[in-house]
Motif scaffolding. Sequence first.
Motif, PDB file in Angstrom:
ATOM      1  N   ILE A 185       0.860  -1.187   0.000  1.00  0.00           N
ATOM      2  CA  ILE A 185       0.000   0.000   0.000  1.00  0.00           C
ATOM      3  C   ILE A 185       0.890   1.229   0.000  1.00  0.00           C
ATOM      4  O   ILE A 185       1.631   1.467   0.958  1.00  0.00           O
ATOM      5  N   LEU A 186       0.858   1.999  -1.078  1.00  0.00           N
ATOM      6  CA  LEU A 186       1.690   3.187  -1.197  1.00  0.00           C
ATOM      7  C   LEU A 186       0.953   4.386  -0.611  1.00  0.00           C
ATOM      8  O   LEU A 186      -0.125   4.760  -1.077  1.00  0.00           O
ATOM      9  N   LEU A 187       1.558   4.973   0.422  1.00  0.00           N
ATOM     10  CA  LEU A 187       0.993   6.121   1.118  1.00  0.00           C
ATOM     11  C   LEU A 187       1.870   7.342   0.889  1.00  0.00           C
ATOM     12  O   LEU A 187       3.090   7.224   0.738  1.00  0.00           O
ATOM     13  N   SER A 188       1.258   8.504   0.875  1.00  0.00           N
ATOM     14  CA  SER A 188       1.998   9.744   0.637  1.00  0.00           C
ATOM     15  C   SER A 188       2.396  10.404   1.946  1.00  0.00           C
ATOM     16  O   SER A 188       1.921  10.040   3.032  1.00  0.00           O
ATOM     17  N   ASN A 189       3.266  11.397   1.839  1.00  0.00           N
ATOM     18  CA  ASN A 189       3.600  12.217   2.999  1.00  0.00           C
ATOM     19  C   ASN A 189       2.343  12.851   3.583  1.00  0.00           C
ATOM     20  O   ASN A 189       2.160  12.879   4.799  1.00  0.00           O
ATOM     21  N   LEU A 190       1.467  13.370   2.708  1.00  0.00           N
ATOM     22  CA  LEU A 190       0.233  13.988   3.181  1.00  0.00           C
ATOM     23  C   LEU A 190      -0.610  12.985   3.955  1.00  0.00           C
ATOM     24  O   LEU A 190      -1.163  13.311   5.006  1.00  0.00           O
ATOM     25  N   ASN A 191      -0.736  11.761   3.435  1.00  0.00           N
ATOM     26  CA  ASN A 191      -1.504  10.739   4.141  1.00  0.00           C
ATOM     27  C   ASN A 191      -1.030  10.594   5.582  1.00  0.00           C
ATOM     28  O   ASN A 191      -1.830  10.622   6.529  1.00  0.00           O
ATOM     29  N   CYS A 192       0.273  10.441   5.757  1.00  0.00           N
ATOM     30  CA  CYS A 192       0.836  10.189   7.091  1.00  0.00           C
ATOM     31  C   CYS A 192       0.773  11.428   7.973  1.00  0.00           C
ATOM     32  O   CYS A 192       0.429  11.341   9.164  1.00  0.00           O
ATOM     33  N   ASN A 193       1.101  12.572   7.412  1.00  0.00           N
ATOM     34  CA  ASN A 193       1.072  13.807   8.209  1.00  0.00           C
ATOM     35  C   ASN A 193      -0.347  14.196   8.593  1.00  0.00           C
ATOM     36  O   ASN A 193      -0.598  14.680   9.706  1.00  0.00           O
ATOM     37  N   ALA A 194      -1.290  14.011   7.678  1.00  0.00           N
ATOM     38  CA  ALA A 194      -2.676  14.332   7.991  1.00  0.00           C
ATOM     39  C   ALA A 194      -3.180  13.467   9.136  1.00  0.00           C
ATOM     40  O   ALA A 194      -3.834  13.959  10.070  1.00  0.00           O
ATOM     41  N   LEU A 195      -2.876  12.169   9.086  1.00  0.00           N
ATOM     42  CA  LEU A 195      -3.322  11.284  10.159  1.00  0.00           C
ATOM     43  C   LEU A 195      -2.736  11.711  11.496  1.00  0.00           C
ATOM     44  O   LEU A 195      -3.424  11.720  12.522  1.00  0.00           O
ATOM     45  N   ALA A 196      -1.459  12.097  11.493  1.00  0.00           N
ATOM     46  CA  ALA A 196      -0.817  12.543  12.733  1.00  0.00           C
ATOM     47  C   ALA A 196      -1.495  13.783  13.290  1.00  0.00           C
ATOM     48  O   ALA A 196      -1.773  13.878  14.497  1.00  0.00           O
ATOM     49  N   LEU A 197      -1.776  14.749  12.438  1.00  0.00           N
ATOM     50  CA  LEU A 197      -2.386  15.996  12.896  1.00  0.00           C
ATOM     51  C   LEU A 197      -3.850  15.784  13.282  1.00  0.00           C
ATOM     52  O   LEU A 197      -4.355  16.434  14.210  1.00  0.00           O
ATOM     53  N   GLN A 198      -4.527  14.887  12.603  1.00  0.00           N
ATOM     54  CA  GLN A 198      -5.893  14.557  12.982  1.00  0.00           C
ATOM     55  C   GLN A 198      -5.930  13.901  14.366  1.00  0.00           C
ATOM     56  O   GLN A 198      -6.781  14.214  15.206  1.00  0.00           O
ATOM     57  N   THR A 199      -5.002  12.990  14.603  1.00  0.00           N
ATOM     58  CA  THR A 199      -4.925  12.321  15.903  1.00  0.00           C
ATOM     59  C   THR A 199      -4.580  13.309  16.999  1.00  0.00           C
ATOM     60  O   THR A 199      -5.136  13.255  18.107  1.00  0.00           O
ATOM     61  N   LYS A 200      -3.657  14.215  16.699  1.00  0.00           N
ATOM     62  CA  LYS A 200      -3.293  15.252  17.667  1.00  0.00           C
ATOM     63  C   LYS A 200      -4.513  16.057  18.086  1.00  0.00           C
ATOM     64  O   LYS A 200      -4.690  16.374  19.269  1.00  0.00           O
ATOM     65  N   ALA A 201      -5.389  16.370  17.132  1.00  0.00           N
ATOM     66  CA  ALA A 201      -6.558  17.198  17.423  1.00  0.00           C
ATOM     67  C   ALA A 201      -7.684  16.399  18.066  1.00  0.00           C
ATOM     68  O   ALA A 201      -8.281  16.827  19.060  1.00  0.00           O
ATOM     69  N   ALA A 202      -7.993  15.230  17.492  1.00  0.00           N
ATOM     70  CA  ALA A 202      -9.161  14.476  17.949  1.00  0.00           C
ATOM     71  C   ALA A 202      -8.863  13.571  19.136  1.00  0.00           C
ATOM     72  O   ALA A 202      -9.761  13.232  19.904  1.00  0.00           O
ATOM     73  N   GLY A 203      -7.604  13.198  19.300  1.00  0.00           N
ATOM     74  CA  GLY A 203      -7.279  12.216  20.320  1.00  0.00           C
ATOM     75  C   GLY A 203      -6.862  12.772  21.648  1.00  0.00           C
ATOM     76  O   GLY A 203      -6.724  12.025  22.612  1.00  0.00           O
ATOM     77  N   GLY A 204      -6.668  14.047  21.766  1.00  0.00           N
ATOM     78  CA  GLY A 204      -6.132  14.580  23.012  1.00  0.00           C
ATOM     79  C   GLY A 204      -6.800  15.851  23.502  1.00  0.00           C
ATOM     80  O   GLY A 204      -7.792  15.771  24.212  1.00  0.00           O
TER      81      GLY A 204
END
Length: 468
Positions: A223-242
Amino acid sequence: MYETRPWLAHNGAVPANLEYPDSSIFGLLESDLRKHPHLPALVFMGKTTTKARLLERITLMSRAFAARGMKAGDRVIICLPNMPQAVVAFYALSRLGAIPAPIHPLSTTPEIETYARITGARWAITLDGFFPRFAPVMAGKAIEKAIICSIGGEAGFPASVGYALGPGRKIAPVPYDEGILSWSALEREDRALPELALPDPLRGGDGALVLFSGGSTGEPKGILLSNLNCNALALQTKAAGGPIEPGDIMLSILPMFHGFGLAVGIHAVLVSGGTCVLVPRFKAKALAPMVRRYRPSFMAGVPTLYDALAADPRFRRTPLSSFKGLFCGGDSLPPEIKYRFEEVLRKNGGKAVLREGYGMTESVTANMLMPAAEYRERSIGVPYPDMLAKVVRMGTTEECGPMEEGEICVAGPTVMLGYLGDGAATAEVLRVHPDGRTWLHSGDIGCMDADGFFYFRQRAKRVIKTSG
């Protein structure tokens, strides 16, 4: 129904939309490491690595990789447990413009050969104890060069002594040569190694990471993922998870070869100023002393992990008031496990709740998370910021009504670029719907209620067509 995003009414303070930089995975991390140089980034077996030191190691190893012939665009297998070299390697490859492909540390020789063939990887980074499984692959020229790490040098005292006298004694010597390189030797090289001709060459939309599907319908897919894919998930988790904030501590238990462990357990924490306490192997009896010592803010795991902790006598006597967030994914969370674990939390001063999420490796990992202030039994939560989700009738793009079962689909910035070398399989799961958006079809059966909460029912028995 999805167009009205009914779940937003239940998001509390979590924003509906975020801003995402047009940067590499390394680029997003680097900005945080420079903001908080003196804060700890990693803790491993009693030894701490500061953010400044982590940046130094990443920079050095990206240059060392290049000096040995690794190039931007190369795909590199990483077969390591959660340890500092795994983190350094992941970000150093990003800085170089190479593409990491993490695999399960217990992968067999035939599985390693399969991963090498799927990715076209010529390089591997692995542990000295795992090298016997890589040696036949290298003999067959499927992988040309390997960089070998050791746990001993990364552990603090007295853990390093215990490792050397225990598991370390059982590891056979590695036959180092021009194709089999020592990580520690590379890291000891002259610090004046030349800078990369083009450091950090990748942008948001470029391919940056390969993760593997479970292979439930046959051979695993890259599964080929982009930088945006990974960075977006990190920032989404930062906002929604904490939210995750500087100084917060994550018990990084889930392995880095899994999108949940990598993106939520490592990347989301490090780019938020937090600290990762790396756990190379989960043992319930060993976790209670770590919680007492490090007072973690967050932990992510699978249902069996929380079930084991709720039953462990040591954990049941451990102060748990430090936890701000506890996340569960990878499988459905039975309500009885949630209630049992939260009972242990309350008896030990914990105020956090165990929040279930849902996602797919094809979208890095989590797409949804239960709101912190609301729980609906057997629900997998509501979509992350900027993610859209809906349920469609199987085999169609027609949206189902409230609580009508169908296939779960998601759209948004974490959806993969595609399957490596398999356009037919990619077209099967990434489809343009009448709204003009590209939607990822999960193959999972579920439903959505009128408030926008989703429910997972079962995995669909779908066979993905391939072009092979």
